[in-house]
Each structure stands twice: as C-alpha cells, then as structure tokens.
Design an enzyme around this catalytic site. Structure first.
Site, PDB file in Angstrom:
ATOM      1  N   GLN A  16       0.804  -1.024  -0.237  1.00 32.81           N
ATOM      2  CA  GLN A  16      -0.124   0.150  -0.072  1.00 32.81           C
ATOM      3  C   GLN A  16       0.755   1.282  -0.079  1.00 32.81           C
ATOM      4  O   GLN A  16       0.453   2.322  -0.771  1.00 32.81           O
ATOM      5  CB  GLN A  16      -0.860   0.074   1.133  1.00 32.81           C
ATOM      6  CG  GLN A  16      -1.875   1.271   1.242  1.00 32.81           C
ATOM      7  CD  GLN A  16      -2.831   1.115   2.476  1.00 32.81           C
ATOM      8  OE1 GLN A  16      -3.280   2.383   2.761  1.00 32.81           O
ATOM      9  NE2 GLN A  16      -2.995   0.258   3.092  1.00 32.81           N
ATOM     10  N   GLU A 138       1.093  -1.406   8.197  1.00 36.09           N
ATOM     11  CA  GLU A 138       0.488  -0.363   8.607  1.00 36.09           C
ATOM     12  C   GLU A 138       0.281  -0.034  10.200  1.00 36.09           C
ATOM     13  O   GLU A 138       0.491   0.995  10.750  1.00 36.09           O
ATOM     14  CB  GLU A 138      -1.060  -0.351   7.993  1.00 36.09           C
ATOM     15  CG  GLU A 138      -2.097   0.560   8.618  1.00 36.09           C
ATOM     16  CD  GLU A 138      -1.689   2.122   8.290  1.00 36.09           C
ATOM     17  OE1 GLU A 138      -1.585   2.197   7.046  1.00 36.09           O
ATOM     18  OE2 GLU A 138      -2.027   2.792   9.205  1.00 36.09           O
TER      19      GLU A 138
HETATM   20  N1  COA Z   1      11.738 -10.093  -9.318  1.00 38.95           N
HETATM   21  C1  COA Z   1      12.506 -10.838  -8.122  1.00 38.95           C
HETATM   22  N2  COA Z   1      12.669 -10.862  -6.919  1.00 38.95           N
HETATM   23  C2  COA Z   1      11.649  -9.882  -6.647  1.00 38.95           C
HETATM   24  C3  COA Z   1      10.904  -9.017  -7.110  1.00 38.95           C
HETATM   25  C4  COA Z   1      11.026  -9.293  -8.716  1.00 38.95           C
HETATM   26  N3  COA Z   1      10.450  -8.310  -9.601  1.00 38.95           N
HETATM   27  N4  COA Z   1      10.284  -8.056  -6.642  1.00 38.95           N
HETATM   28  C5  COA Z   1      10.433  -8.488  -5.371  1.00 38.95           C
HETATM   29  N5  COA Z   1      11.334  -9.451  -5.303  1.00 38.95           N
HETATM   30  C6  COA Z   1      11.818 -10.223  -4.244  1.00 38.95           C
HETATM   31  C7  COA Z   1      12.765  -9.266  -3.048  1.00 38.95           C
HETATM   32  O1  COA Z   1      13.847  -9.124  -3.977  1.00 38.95           O
HETATM   33  C8  COA Z   1      12.701 -10.081  -1.981  1.00 38.95           C
HETATM   34  O2  COA Z   1      13.590 -10.953  -2.087  1.00 38.95           O
HETATM   35  P1  COA Z   1      14.712 -11.142  -0.986  1.00 38.95           P
HETATM   36  O3  COA Z   1      13.996 -11.371   0.412  1.00 38.95           O
HETATM   37  O4  COA Z   1      15.309 -12.505  -1.196  1.00 38.95           O
HETATM   38  O5  COA Z   1      15.742 -10.159  -0.834  1.00 38.95           O
HETATM   39  C9  COA Z   1      11.325 -10.762  -1.737  1.00 38.95           C
HETATM   40  O6  COA Z   1      10.683 -10.425  -3.381  1.00 38.95           O
HETATM   41  C10 COA Z   1      10.194  -9.944  -0.883  1.00 38.95           C
HETATM   42  O7  COA Z   1      10.348  -8.697  -0.795  1.00 38.95           O
HETATM   43  P2  COA Z   1      10.028  -8.195   0.561  1.00 38.95           P
HETATM   44  O8  COA Z   1       9.991  -6.489   0.502  1.00 38.95           O
HETATM   45  O9  COA Z   1      10.954  -8.493   1.531  1.00 38.95           O
HETATM   46  O10 COA Z   1       8.811  -8.690   0.936  1.00 38.95           O
HETATM   47  P3  COA Z   1       7.725  -9.094   2.003  1.00 38.95           P
HETATM   48  O11 COA Z   1       6.461  -9.595   1.565  1.00 38.95           O
HETATM   49  O12 COA Z   1       8.473 -10.273   2.823  1.00 38.95           O
HETATM   50  O13 COA Z   1       7.578  -8.091   3.027  1.00 38.95           O
HETATM   51  C11 COA Z   1       6.765  -5.998   3.590  1.00 38.95           C
HETATM   52  C12 COA Z   1       6.341  -6.916   2.921  1.00 38.95           C
HETATM   53  C13 COA Z   1       5.832  -4.673   3.455  1.00 38.95           C
HETATM   54  C14 COA Z   1       6.572  -6.119   5.096  1.00 38.95           C
HETATM   55  C15 COA Z   1       8.374  -5.248   3.465  1.00 38.95           C
HETATM   56  O14 COA Z   1       8.336  -5.159   2.127  1.00 38.95           O
HETATM   57  C16 COA Z   1       8.526  -4.018   3.904  1.00 38.95           C
HETATM   58  O15 COA Z   1       8.700  -3.993   5.242  1.00 38.95           O
HETATM   59  N6  COA Z   1       8.530  -2.916   3.250  1.00 38.95           N
HETATM   60  C17 COA Z   1       8.929  -1.425   3.664  1.00 38.95           C
HETATM   61  C18 COA Z   1       8.065  -0.809   4.661  1.00 38.95           C
HETATM   62  C19 COA Z   1       6.591  -0.802   3.995  1.00 38.95           C
HETATM   63  O16 COA Z   1       6.580  -0.335   2.807  1.00 38.95           O
HETATM   64  N7  COA Z   1       5.630  -1.487   4.700  1.00 38.95           N
HETATM   65  C20 COA Z   1       4.335  -1.155   3.988  1.00 38.95           C
HETATM   66  C21 COA Z   1       3.683  -1.931   3.233  1.00 38.95           C
HETATM   67  S1  COA Z   1       2.282  -1.213   2.891  1.00 38.95           S
END
Ligand code: COA
Length: 415
Positions: A16, A138
């Site tokens: 989001q 969130e």
């Molecule tokens: N191709 C290949 N890999 C991809 C990709 C693509 N196009 N897009 C994403 N990925 C991979 C990432 O590199 C990551 O891999 P890694 O862990 O091996 O480095 C993996 O997908 C997962 O990404 P991640 O961001 O860790 O997702 P998650 O589902 O585990 O966590 C959140 C989700 C939201 C908790 C996390 O992204 C976060 O804390 N974000 C920052 C704060 C934030 O914005 N939070 C609010 C979200 S609304």
C-alpha cells in the site's frame, strides 16, 4: 499537458505505502511503470479476493493509471532489463523490506552510477537506528509513530485508526519528497535519494500530541475531558477519546436514531466565538450571560455537563438536521458518515473523488479518485493494469528491445 507528463517513474512498490505514492504521481500525468515478478505480481493482487480469478480491490484501488511490466530481477537478463529501465527513468520508487534491493544488486551507489539524474525514493518502516532492519506494516507504524498510544479511550487499550496513516500517509509524504527532488533537479541537474520512514510519517501526523506532551509540564491539559472529570494526568499524552485535538472542545454526540443506526452521530465543536448561538440552539439562552457558563475557562471544568445539554438537543435531530441548523449559525459540526453514505454521495461523484471504474476481470467497482485537484491538470482514473499487460510495449518502446530479445527473455523466465 498534465503537470507530470514526460516524467517516467520506475515503480518497484508493492502493498500500500509505495503504490499510494506512485498512483498519485500517475494521476498527475507521470508514466508509471510498475515492475512485478513474473507469474506472481504485487501480493495484493490476490489478497482479500472478492471476485474469484480477478485482481482484488486491494490491488485495483491502489494501482490506477499505471502500466505493468513483469521482470524477474534476480535473473541476469532481468538485471540487465532493470538496468536499462533505470537508465531511461527519472524516478525509482520502492518499498521492499530493508536490504532487498541491495541484495538484488541495486544499491543507491549503483543506481547513481547507472543514472546520476535518478531520484531514488523509498519507504521503510523505520529510519536509521535500532529498528532499521525491521519489516513494518500499517498498524505497526501507527503504534511506533505515537498514534495508537494517543487514540482510544482513557483506561482502555491503545487503538489503531481506520485511516491508513502509516501506509497511505507515508506514500503521500514520499510523493511530496519526489516532486521536491524533481524540482531541485531542474537547478542541480542531479538526482538524489528520498527516504520516508513510516514511523516518521505517522509522528508528523501526530504532532499535536507531541505538542500536548510538552504542555503537560505546565499543568493538566484542560481541554481534555479527563480534566473536567478530575482524573489526574500521567507522564505521557493520554488517550483522549473523541475530544477535539484543538483548543475548542468538541465531542461525538448521539443524534436521532442512534439506538438502531451505528452512525447516527454528529461531531459538535463548541467554538468560543459562536457560544451564544450554541446556547440559543440547544435551548439554554440563560447560559449566554451566566458567569458560570459564558467563557471557555469556566466551561472547561464542566465539559460533561455542557455536552450532556448539547446532546439532549442533538438527540432530537438527525445528524443531517444538526448540520442544516448549525451550519448557517457558523457552529462547526459534522455528521459521522458511513462508507455506504460516502459511496452514494452525489457531490463526491461530481468532483471525481468517488469514481466508478470498469475492469475487464471484475466489472464495475468504486474507487477514490485523486483528492488533490489541479485546475490545469485534471485527473481521470484509468483502471489498474493486469499483471504484465504492458510488458512487450515497455520492453520495446522504453528500452528498445527487439522482438527476438523479448522472446529470449520470455523463454528464460526473465520477464
Ligand atoms: N523479481 C525478483 N524478485 C523480486 C521482485 C522481482 N520483480 N520483486 C520483489 N522480489 C523479491 C525481493 O527481492 C525480496 O527478496 P529477498 O528477500 O530474497 O531479498 C522478496 O521478493 C520479498 O520482498 P519483501 O519486500 O521482503 O516482501 P515481504 O512480503 O517479505 O515483506 C513488507 C513485505 C511490506 C513487510 C516489506 O516489504 C517492508 O517492510 N517494506 C517496507 C515498509 C513498507 O512499505 N511497509 C508497508 C507496506 S504497505
């Protein structure tokens, strides 16, 4: 021409906070290219699904006016494609977990080398410090940013709000950072890094509570109901129920029909400037000149008695009648509007704040359009893209891949 026409955004956001930011930029005319993992896409596409097989409302309502390209950025060919996209775009936005982009091989240092004009914007849960490695959603941000400790009722548990101040709020902050950096680039010719931590964004929105924290040193917070109830203040800004956050006491009061309708309430602010009008409306004209009631100072210790008298009147009217009567008298009130009422509101439809969108998989649905209105750059809402809907055109038109190169990338699962 739209305000941000010609600006290319490399959108690596998901869920989001990031998508809120890039959707705003897209509404203002930027070309937002959303990069998603082949076959998977933004996790929200398949979260809270209401129409089987179709992209969820969670996804569609946060990703309007964007194009979708699928790229597996962990393959060698995918990395090359991402590098070319970085070369061609003005802004890159991401909200991966801390370190994810570095692990992909795209640190800020590398991005700068690839494109020194690039503005690289990211959302993380926390800024540098003890929690910088944490994943955050969130409600965690609402708790860590001071909102939950100051929301809810005194003596009850901390409360999160329905307004997505952690996610969408931070997305809004980030969008401002991006356009500011774009403006700066006009003079400097250089890109820069824009970081927005969700904790910081929430705290910014809770600044009046940090104000109150410091006011506590000077004595009790007299506009809080707790003062009129003779309940001592502790060391931290307390939860204040529905008390007004400003210097004019206000509360949520029952209106006609409250027994059956959970939203038959009004917010009523006892603005000092219109106290005499309030006295007339609620049938207490004698309070106008009574030294026990005439000034804000003497009313503060008796907020419950005052609001009971006002509520005795509001309960005889519907929330809309309260508005119709009070508004001409300059008394600030507001009906508690349900999502159902907002979705049916004619004014919001006319201004494009509530919009009906048609989607090939799910049919018609409602969304919130751009709440920021520019006179020379109006926003029309275009449905969200299907996963990879624009892969071929982006690979061809934006980074100039040939048909053979695209076929090879598909063969390898890189796009
Ligand atoms: N191709 C290949 N890999 C991809 C990709 C693509 N196009 N897009 C994403 N990925 C991979 C990432 O590199 C990551 O891999 P890694 O862990 O091996 O480095 C993996 O997908 C997962 O990404 P991640 O961001 O860790 O997702 P998650 O589902 O585990 O966590 C959140 C989700 C939201 C908790 C996390 O992204 C976060 O804390 N974000 C920052 C704060 C934030 O914005 N939070 C609010 C979200 S609304």
């Amino acid at each position: 021409m739209k305000a941000l026409e010609g600006v290319k955004i490399l959108d690596m956001t998901h869920v989001q906070s990031g998508p809120t930011c890039t959707q705003l930029l897209a509404w203002f005319g930027a070309d937002v290219i959303k990069v998603e993992r082949p076959g998977v896409g933004d996790a929200t596409r398949k979260q809270l699904v209401d129409v089987p097989g179709a992209d969820s409302l969670y996804f569609t309502m946060l990703n309007h006016n964007k194009r979708s390209v699928t790229v597996n950025t962990k393959t060698e060919r995918g990395k090359k494609i991402l590098t070319r996209l970085i070369e061609e775009c003005d802004v890159m936005v991401e909200n991966f977990a801390p370190g994810a982009l570095d692990r992909m091989g795209f640190s800020w240092e590398n991005i700068q080398k690839i494109n020194p004009r690039m503005i690289y914007a990211s959302v993380k849960g926390f800024g540098p410090g003890d929690y910088s490695d944490c994943k955050v959603y969130e409600n965690v941000a609402q708790c860590a940013g001071g909102s939950a400790s100051t929301t809810g009722h005194l003596g009850d548990v901390p409360m999160v709000t329905g307004a997505q101040i952690g996610d969408s709020g931070t997305g809004l902050h980030l969008a401002l950072g991006i356009v500011t950096a774009l403006f700066h680039r006009e003079h400097s010719g250089k890109g820069q890094r824009v970081e927005c931590a969700m904790q910081d964004g929430v705290l910014n929105l809770c600044r009046v509570k940090l104000r109150d924290q410091q006011r506590l040193k000077a004595g009790p917070l007299k506009e809080y109901s707790q003062f009129s109830e003779n309940i001592l203040f502790g060391e931290a800004t307390p939860r204040a129920g529905n008390d007004s956050g400003g210097g004019q006491p206000g509360r949520i009061l029952k209106c006609k029909g409250w027994e059956k309708d959970p939203d038959a309430y009004t917010y009523f602010i006892t603005q000092a400037a219109v106290w005499k009008n309030i006295c007339d409306v609620i049938g207490k004209p004698e309070w106008k000149e009574d030294s026990e009631w005439a000034t804000p100072e003497v009313r503060l210790p008796k907020l419950n008695e005052m609001f009971d008298a006002i509520e005795a009147w509001t309960m005889t009217k519907t929330k809309f009648e309260v508005m119709e009567i009070c508004n001409p008298l300059n008394i600030p009130v507001g009906p508690i509007l349900s999502m159902k009422e907002l979705s049916e509101d004619e004014n919001l439809r006319k201004t494009g704040t509530v919009v009906e969108v048609d989607h090939p998989e799910r049919g018609k649905y409602l969304t919130v359009g751009n709440p920021i209105k520019l006179s020379d750059s109006p926003s029309e809402v275009v449905r969200s893209p299907l996963l990879g809907e624009h892969t071929d055109e982006i690979l061809k038109d934006v980074i100039g891949l040939s048909d053979d190169e695209i076929a090879a990338a598909k063969e390898e699962g890189a796009v």
